[in-house]
Design a protein around this motif. Sequence first.
Motif, PDB file in Angstrom:
ATOM      1  N   LYS A   1       0.828  -1.207   0.000  1.00  0.00           N
ATOM      2  CA  LYS A   1       0.000   0.000   0.000  1.00  0.00           C
ATOM      3  C   LYS A   1       0.862   1.257   0.000  1.00  0.00           C
ATOM      4  CE  LYS A   1      -4.470  -0.884  -0.118  1.00  0.00           C
ATOM      5  NZ  LYS A   1      -5.416  -0.226  -1.050  1.00  0.00           N
ATOM      6  N   LEU A   2       1.974   1.234   0.741  1.00  0.00           N
ATOM      7  CA  LEU A   2       2.892   2.374   0.719  1.00  0.00           C
ATOM      8  C   LEU A   2       3.432   2.585  -0.691  1.00  0.00           C
ATOM      9  CD1 LEU A   2       4.907   1.703   4.007  1.00  0.00           C
ATOM     10  CD2 LEU A   2       3.386   3.639   3.593  1.00  0.00           C
ATOM     11  N   PHE A   3       3.758   1.488  -1.367  1.00  0.00           N
ATOM     12  CA  PHE A   3       4.301   1.547  -2.724  1.00  0.00           C
ATOM     13  C   PHE A   3       3.271   2.097  -3.703  1.00  0.00           C
ATOM     14  CE2 PHE A   3       4.504  -0.591  -6.864  1.00  0.00           C
ATOM     15  CZ  PHE A   3       5.761  -0.197  -7.318  1.00  0.00           C
ATOM     16  N   THR A   4       2.074   1.500  -3.722  1.00  0.00           N
ATOM     17  CA  THR A   4       1.072   1.941  -4.696  1.00  0.00           C
ATOM     18  C   THR A   4       0.588   3.351  -4.386  1.00  0.00           C
ATOM     19  OG1 THR A   4      -0.676   0.831  -3.403  1.00  0.00           O
ATOM     20  CG2 THR A   4       0.310  -0.396  -5.217  1.00  0.00           C
ATOM     21  N   GLY A   5       0.488   3.697  -3.099  1.00  0.00           N
ATOM     22  CA  GLY A   5       0.096   5.057  -2.748  1.00  0.00           C
ATOM     23  C   GLY A   5       1.128   6.076  -3.184  1.00  0.00           C
ATOM     24  N   PHE A   6       2.392   5.762  -2.965  1.00  0.00           N
ATOM     25  CA  PHE A   6       3.476   6.673  -3.350  1.00  0.00           C
ATOM     26  C   PHE A   6       3.443   6.944  -4.851  1.00  0.00           C
ATOM     27  CE2 PHE A   6       7.781   7.648  -4.716  1.00  0.00           C
ATOM     28  CZ  PHE A   6       8.214   8.571  -3.773  1.00  0.00           C
ATOM     29  N   PHE A   7       3.317   5.883  -5.641  1.00  0.00           N
ATOM     30  CA  PHE A   7       3.325   6.065  -7.093  1.00  0.00           C
ATOM     31  C   PHE A   7       1.996   6.599  -7.617  1.00  0.00           C
ATOM     32  CE2 PHE A   7       7.112   3.490  -6.640  1.00  0.00           C
ATOM     33  CZ  PHE A   7       7.968   4.098  -7.549  1.00  0.00           C
ATOM     34  N   SER A   8       0.929   6.442  -6.859  1.00  0.00           N
ATOM     35  CA  SER A   8      -0.317   7.119  -7.224  1.00  0.00           C
ATOM     36  C   SER A   8      -0.140   8.620  -7.133  1.00  0.00           C
ATOM     37  CB  SER A   8      -1.452   6.672  -6.287  1.00  0.00           C
ATOM     38  OG  SER A   8      -1.761   5.316  -6.476  1.00  0.00           O
ATOM     39  N   GLY A   9       0.574   9.070  -6.091  1.00  0.00           N
ATOM     40  CA  GLY A   9       0.885  10.492  -5.971  1.00  0.00           C
ATOM     41  C   GLY A   9       1.692  10.986  -7.155  1.00  0.00           C
ATOM     42  N   ARG A  10       2.626  10.177  -7.626  1.00  0.00           N
ATOM     43  CA  ARG A  10       3.422  10.572  -8.799  1.00  0.00           C
ATOM     44  C   ARG A  10       2.558  10.672 -10.056  1.00  0.00           C
ATOM     45  NH1 ARG A  10       9.550   8.040  -8.780  1.00  0.00           N
ATOM     46  NH2 ARG A  10      10.291   9.292  -7.003  1.00  0.00           N
ATOM     47  N   ILE A  11       1.557   9.784 -10.154  1.00  0.00           N
ATOM     48  CA  ILE A  11       0.635   9.860 -11.289  1.00  0.00           C
ATOM     49  C   ILE A  11      -0.068  11.213 -11.304  1.00  0.00           C
ATOM     50  CG2 ILE A  11      -1.550   8.943 -12.192  1.00  0.00           C
ATOM     51  CD1 ILE A  11      -0.574   6.153 -11.310  1.00  0.00           C
ATOM     52  N   TYR A  12      -0.344  11.753 -10.112  1.00  0.00           N
ATOM     53  CA  TYR A  12      -0.989  13.053  -9.988  1.00  0.00           C
ATOM     54  C   TYR A  12       0.006  14.212 -10.054  1.00  0.00           C
ATOM     55  CZ  TYR A  12      -5.657  11.309  -8.847  1.00  0.00           C
ATOM     56  OH  TYR A  12      -6.901  10.725  -8.902  1.00  0.00           O
ATOM     57  N   GLY A  13       1.286  13.911 -10.234  1.00  0.00           N
ATOM     58  CA  GLY A  13       2.284  14.951 -10.385  1.00  0.00           C
ATOM     59  C   GLY A  13       2.713  15.623  -9.089  1.00  0.00           C
ATOM     60  N   LEU A  14       2.557  14.944  -7.962  1.00  0.00           N
ATOM     61  CA  LEU A  14       2.929  15.531  -6.675  1.00  0.00           C
ATOM     62  C   LEU A  14       4.408  15.321  -6.395  1.00  0.00           C
ATOM     63  CD1 LEU A  14      -0.058  14.402  -4.420  1.00  0.00           C
ATOM     64  CD2 LEU A  14       0.110  16.394  -5.920  1.00  0.00           C
ATOM     65  N   ASP A  15       4.948  16.136  -5.491  1.00  0.00           N
ATOM     66  CA  ASP A  15       6.331  15.939  -5.076  1.00  0.00           C
ATOM     67  C   ASP A  15       6.402  14.754  -4.121  1.00  0.00           C
ATOM     68  OD1 ASP A  15       6.179  16.887  -2.175  1.00  0.00           O
ATOM     69  OD2 ASP A  15       5.447  18.672  -3.218  1.00  0.00           O
ATOM     70  N   ASP A  16       7.610  14.249  -3.887  1.00  0.00           N
ATOM     71  CA  ASP A  16       7.763  13.021  -3.121  1.00  0.00           C
ATOM     72  C   ASP A  16       7.355  13.170  -1.661  1.00  0.00           C
ATOM     73  OD1 ASP A  16       8.546  11.596  -5.296  1.00  0.00           O
ATOM     74  OD2 ASP A  16      10.690  11.618  -4.857  1.00  0.00           O
ATOM     75  N   ARG A  17       7.448  14.379  -1.116  1.00  0.00           N
ATOM     76  CA  ARG A  17       7.018  14.570   0.265  1.00  0.00           C
ATOM     77  C   ARG A  17       5.524  14.267   0.394  1.00  0.00           C
ATOM     78  NH1 ARG A  17       5.039  18.785   3.581  1.00  0.00           N
ATOM     79  NH2 ARG A  17       4.954  20.233   1.823  1.00  0.00           N
ATOM     80  N   ARG A  18       4.742  14.773  -0.538  1.00  0.00           N
ATOM     81  CA  ARG A  18       3.305  14.505  -0.511  1.00  0.00           C
ATOM     82  C   ARG A  18       3.004  13.072  -0.935  1.00  0.00           C
ATOM     83  NH1 ARG A  18       0.675  19.035   0.752  1.00  0.00           N
ATOM     84  NH2 ARG A  18       1.644  21.040   0.260  1.00  0.00           N
TER      85      ARG A  18
END
Length: 410
Positions: free
Chosen positions: A318-335
């Motif tokens: 879940k940490l992995f998929t959530g992190f890369f979901s944020g990247r799909i939305y163009g967020l920075d790594d902190r978010r």
Amino acid sequence: MAAVLLEAGLMFAVLALAGTLAHRLGQSVIPFYVITGILMSPHVLGTLDIGPIAGITITDYALAAEEHITLLAELGIVFLLFFLGLEFSLDRLLEAKEKIGKAGTLDLLVNLPVGVVVGLALGWSLLEAFVLGGIVYISSSAVITKSLIDLGWIANAEAEPMLGTLVFEDLFIAFYLAVVSAILLGGGEFVDIAVDVGTAMVFLLVLVGAVYLGTEQFQRFLSVDSQELFVLRAVAVTVFVAGFALAIGVSEAVAAFFIGMGFSSTDHLHDLESRLIPLRDVFAAVFFFWIGLNTDPAVFPAVAGIIAVLVVVTTPTKLFTGFFSGRIYGLDDRRNVRVGCGMVTRGEFSLIIAAIASSAVGRGPILTEVVPAVAVGYVLVMSILGTMLMQYAGYLERFVVGTPSTATAD
């Protein structure tokens, strides 16, 4: 009626104490509500052999998940998802459909198979493993929404991929529940499955159509001068539609979400939030308390190993998929770290799946006994772990981006 009123009063009293303690310690109230429910249940308080105090034994104060408490808990689910819908208008959903589709598909293709693989590795049948896959796949919309609100993240950029993925999960789980219910409870006949799934899909399409075409009607429905009528109308339509959905085998949470989405495009959004927040918070507290009441700690030792494996395996996914979901939305790594932390929590839908499994008479002890016990222990651990990860996400952010941060509304 006197007993019902006394039980309700006792429940709200211990919830108030638990909430006060959580705030004093600066912690999320959710784990405190769950643990309080466990402590007040017949499985814990009801087993204590303490002499009477003022003529009343301590076991008389133990509470069970009676119908009136279960009803209030259901209202908690309904209003939490209603507020989630208020934060996510259909126009916004359609605008972000590509991102939601990508993030939701990533989440589904990683987390559902993980549970299935663990189940098969335990020697379970494919059906039993598929049920376990659903339990570990679905994040808790109720708990996560409550945490987003408590932490002040609801208006932040990281809330969008979290809410989008939750929408995808809730829509998928409506289909999943229809299929699993038909197989486990309806004999598994293809015609029965097709009818149940078709009913769910038609109802959801009707709701989507009502949200898309009915903005003017939603607006007019709440256009009243009386604050009392305003609240009554909002509660009436939300609870009625949610109840009707549940009666025909569709998730009440999904129905409430779409009703909230329908109101989100009206001019009444601010009034709905300000006037219904107290209702939401009260019923949400009962929902988390109800989870605790349904938890028997005695079942944990027998399934502790399975629960531990699931926690160790499914938290990173879940940490992995959530992190890369944020990247799909163009967020920075902190978010992105916050998104990953936010998706860890499991809750109400996992327990609903477990309840269906426990009712599958004749399907064997794994489905009717082991799976429900695993689900309850898993949900308890993940609800506490998930809310703690969200609250202290700043520590994980430091390892990813190299600078300290705090999980606040920024």
